[in-house]
Structures are given as structure tokens and as C-alpha cells.
Design an enzyme around this catalytic site. Structure first.
Site, mmCIF file in Angstrom:
data_model
loop_
_atom_site.group_PDB
_atom_site.id
_atom_site.type_symbol
_atom_site.label_atom_id
_atom_site.label_comp_id
_atom_site.label_asym_id
_atom_site.label_seq_id
_atom_site.Cartn_x
_atom_site.Cartn_y
_atom_site.Cartn_z
ATOM 1 N N ALA A 59 57.853 0.741 55.564
ATOM 2 C CA ALA A 59 56.988 -0.335 55.534
ATOM 3 C C ALA A 59 55.404 -0.291 54.911
ATOM 4 C CB ALA A 59 57.082 -1.319 56.845
ATOM 5 N N ARG A 88 50.599 -3.104 43.822
ATOM 6 C CA ARG A 88 50.985 -3.812 45.031
ATOM 7 C C ARG A 88 50.093 -5.273 45.013
ATOM 8 N NH1 ARG A 88 50.284 -0.470 50.495
ATOM 9 N NH2 ARG A 88 51.936 0.722 49.324
ATOM 10 N N ASN A 129 53.641 4.804 52.053
ATOM 11 C CA ASN A 129 52.512 5.502 51.512
ATOM 12 C C ASN A 129 51.496 5.663 52.665
ATOM 13 O OD1 ASN A 129 53.263 6.508 48.687
ATOM 14 N ND2 ASN A 129 53.469 4.504 48.033
ATOM 15 N N GLY A 171 61.593 -0.975 58.625
ATOM 16 C CA GLY A 171 61.385 -1.892 57.362
ATOM 17 C C GLY A 171 62.665 -1.816 56.689
ATOM 18 N N VAL A 173 63.392 0.140 49.805
ATOM 19 C CA VAL A 173 63.542 1.748 50.145
ATOM 20 C C VAL A 173 64.376 1.533 51.589
ATOM 21 C CG1 VAL A 173 62.785 4.130 50.505
ATOM 22 C CG2 VAL A 173 61.809 2.400 48.884
ATOM 23 N N LYS A 229 46.303 3.549 41.155
ATOM 24 C CA LYS A 229 47.033 2.543 41.700
ATOM 25 C C LYS A 229 46.557 1.290 41.394
ATOM 26 C CE LYS A 229 50.489 2.246 44.874
ATOM 27 N NZ LYS A 229 51.679 3.099 45.153
ATOM 28 N N GLY A 279 66.152 -0.389 53.009
ATOM 29 C CA GLY A 279 67.584 -1.089 52.951
ATOM 30 C C GLY A 279 68.714 0.091 52.447
#
Ligand code: PHE
Length: 349
Positions: free
Chosen positions: A238, A43, A261, A180, A184, A79, A186
Site C-alpha cells: 500500500a 502519484r 515505495n 493492500g 500490485v 517523481k 492483487g
């Protein structure tokens, strides 16, 4: 702060480095390697302060452990967060990514990564130049399997089908709010539209708003109104933490099923949703598509067809199992999902 965070995290290794040339901070959190090498996305975004970034990377890494453990995939959870200055120049990006790639190389297989909020398959190509084969989702031109978004969207779509079935309605004719319209959100909008749902979406990026707003069956709504919009399914696609003490009383949906997430700000928010009679599809089950398909294709030798079939089968079956367990035992769907993941972790421990 650090004491409380690290103790409640329960992870294995936290690597922190300041990137001198850009002023960025690189945080890599390896939560668990019980089921295999720890994997998780990268991220990249500015944060108001480092505490917020640290809290995010720790929670996200834990989420990845559950995401891989629930389906029994041979990966642990991790992560990375690259905390970049708001004014990071585009020409400084490749340098930062290649120094980050070198950190991954130094971890020698203990950490595998892929894209996440703020990074793309193209960024994975740059990281892989120094990190080597420890990077998922490079572009097809660089020998990778590319964008994970469509696979994640497929899984969320299947999760919406399962939630609608549980509510006794069909996806066709249902009203879905997608928060959002990115990587994803979209492709999810497209799938829902094809399936005959009435889609309402919110988005901050003007070019994405224009891309989706004029398609038949799709309407735009201001981001601040999305959560309280009347609908059958709310799909947060989002950022995390959208389900909290403040927002839950305002929701006017029957189910929450999305790709972000850490949608629950805290475990108690799972209870709050249950008390309101809102069906919640646990995020790490609904959004596993990309994290299942890409490592499947790139590390486990799956064909794209097998990946598609596996995502479909796993998400649908597991959510049905979770809904049954939650009702039978009077626990939240989040707790039921965690139980499934923890059983797989316990088998290996
Ligand atoms: N962003 C993905 C997720 O949160 C991370 C990921 C993608 C991990 C692809 C591995 C492979 O699930």
C-alpha cells in the site's frame, strides 16, 4: 522546513506549479539524471498539507534514482505528485492531466513518467496527448504497454521466493500477509495462492475486498491488524512509511518483502528490523518490476518475454547478493542495496 528538505534531498530540480482551475498543486522532483533521463511515476492524491506532499515527492524521486541505478538501467530518478483537493470532480481530471502533460512537454525530455498510486494507464493516455512520447504505460489501445502492476507483482513474488530461501522455508506452505490488494497486491495474491502459500490480505476498498476474499487459500484481515499478524512474510503493498519506530516492535513476521515505495520511515528503521532479526528486502529492489519492464519494452526495445526474464533474474540474484553482503559486513540490507546502486552512479559520475 524547505531548507532542510532540499539540502538533504540532494536532487537536481524541483518544479512546483499551482493548477488554478482545480486548486491542485503539481510537484515534479528530478533527483538525478546521472544515468539517463530522469523517470518516475505520477502519484495523485490529497495530502494533509503541502509539506507532506513535498517530503513525499522528494523521497520518492530519490528512491527512483536507486531503483534504476541498482540494475544499471539507463534512467535517472524522478517523481511527480499531483496534490488534488479531496473533492476533485471526475470531469476536472482530464484538464488537470493535460495541463500537467504540458509541463512535461516543457521539460523537453528531462522528465519521463508512468503510473503510480492514484493514476492508471488511461490517465497516461490523457497526459500523453500533451506530453507526447515521454509517458510510459499508456493503454495498448493508445499504443502503450499498459498496466505495470503484473510485472511489479512478479518481481515481488521472486523477492519473496528469495527471502523464503534465506529463511530456509518454501513459498508453498508459507504464510504471507499482503497489505493492500491494489494494482500490485492483487496480482501478487494470485501468484502466491498459485504457489501454495496461505495468503492473508488487508484492503480498504470494498470492491477489492470482495474480489479476493472468497478465493481458496485467501483470508481477509482488518487493515489495522495486518502489520501485527503472525506470518512468515509481510508484504506491504500500500503506502510508504509502514516500517517505523511504532510498528517494528509489533511485527510478528520473519521477513518483510513488498512493493510499497519508501517502506522504511527512516534509515534507522532498517537497523531496528535487523536488531529484531527480521529479514528486509529493500523496497527499491523488490518493487522494480514495473519500472524495469515498461521502460524496457517501450524505450529499450525489449520483448515482454525478455522483460519477464530480466525482472526474474535481476531481483532474485540481487537480493541473494544483498543478503550475503549484509551478513558478511554487518550492515542493513537497505545499506547493502544502496551500495550496489551507488557504485553504478559513481562509475558514471
Ligand atoms: N510506480 C512506478 C514505480 O514506483 C513508476 C513507474 C512505472 C516508472 C512505470 C516508470 C515506468 O516504480
Amino acid at each position: 522546513m524547505l531548507d532542510r528538505l532540499l539540502r538533504s534531498w540532494g536532487g537536481e530540480r524541483l518544479v512546483v506549479r499551482r493548477d488554478e482551475p482545480t486548486g491542485a498543486w503539481i510537484l515534479i522532483a528530478i533527483h538525478s539524471s546521472v544515468l539517463g533521463p530522469a523517470a518516475g511515476g505520477t502519484r495523485m492524491k490529497p495530502y494533509p498539507h503541502l509539506d507532506a506532499a513535498l517530503e513525499d515527492v522528494l523521497r520518492l524521486s530519490q528512491g527512483m534514482t536507486y531503483k534504476f541505478a541498482a540494475p544499471g538501467l539507463p534512467f535517472g530518478g524522478a517523481k511527480a505528485v499531483l496534490v488534488v483537493p479531496t473533492e476533485l470532480e471526475p470531469e476536472d481530471r482530464p484538464g488537470l492531466l493535460s495541463r500537467y502533460g504540458q509541463m512535461i512537454a516543457d521539460l523537453d525530455g528531462a522528465f519521463l513518467t508512468g503510473p503510480d498510486v492514484g493514476t492508471s494507464p488511461h490517465d497516461m493516455d490523457v497526459i500523453a496527448e500533451t506530453a507526447g512520447a515521454r509517458v510510459f504505460c499508456r493503454t495498448p489501445e493508445a499504443g502503450g504497454a499498459g498496466d505495470p502492476g503484473p510485472y511489479t507483482a512478479l518481481g515481488v513474488f521472486v523477492a519473496i521466493e528469495a527471502a523464503c530461501a534465506e529463511l530456509g522455508i518454501a513459498v508453498a506452505g508459507s504464510r504471507v500477509v499482503v497489505q493492500g490488494a491494489g494494482d500490485v497486491g492483487g496480482p501478487l495474491i494470485e501468484r502466491l495462492r498459485e504457489a501454495g502459500a496461505a495468503v492473508v490480505f488487508s484492503e480498504l476498498d470494498a470492491s477489492l475486498i470482495d474480489r479476493y476474499r472468497d478465493r481458496g487459500g485467501v483470508a481477509f484481515i482488518a487493515p489495522e491488524e495486518a502489520l501485527a499478524e503472525d506470518c512468515d512474510v509481510l508484504a506491504p503493498c500500500a503506502l510508504g512509511g509502514v516500517l517505523n519506530e511504532t510498528t517494528i516492535p509489533r511485527l510478528r513476521c520473519r521477513a518483510v518483502v513488498g512493493s510499497a515505495n519508501n517502506q522504511l520511515a527512516m534509515p534507522a528503521d532498517g537497523e531496528r528490523l535487523r536488531e529484531r532479526g527480521i529479514l528486509y528486502a529493500p523496497d527499491f529492489v523488490a518493487n522494480v518490476g514495473g519500472a524495469m519492464a515498461m521502460p524496457g519494452i517501450e524505450a529499450l526495445g525489449w520483448t515482454p518475454q525478455h522483460a519477464t526474464a530480466t525482472v526474474r533474474e535481476y531481483v532474485g540474484r540481487t537480493l541473494r547478493e544483498i543478503f550475503v553482503m549484509s551478513a558478511a559486513e554487518g550492515i542493513t540490507t537497505d545499506a547493502a542495496a544502496r551500495r550496489i546502486a551507488e557504485a553504478h552512479l559513481a562509475e558514471q559520475a
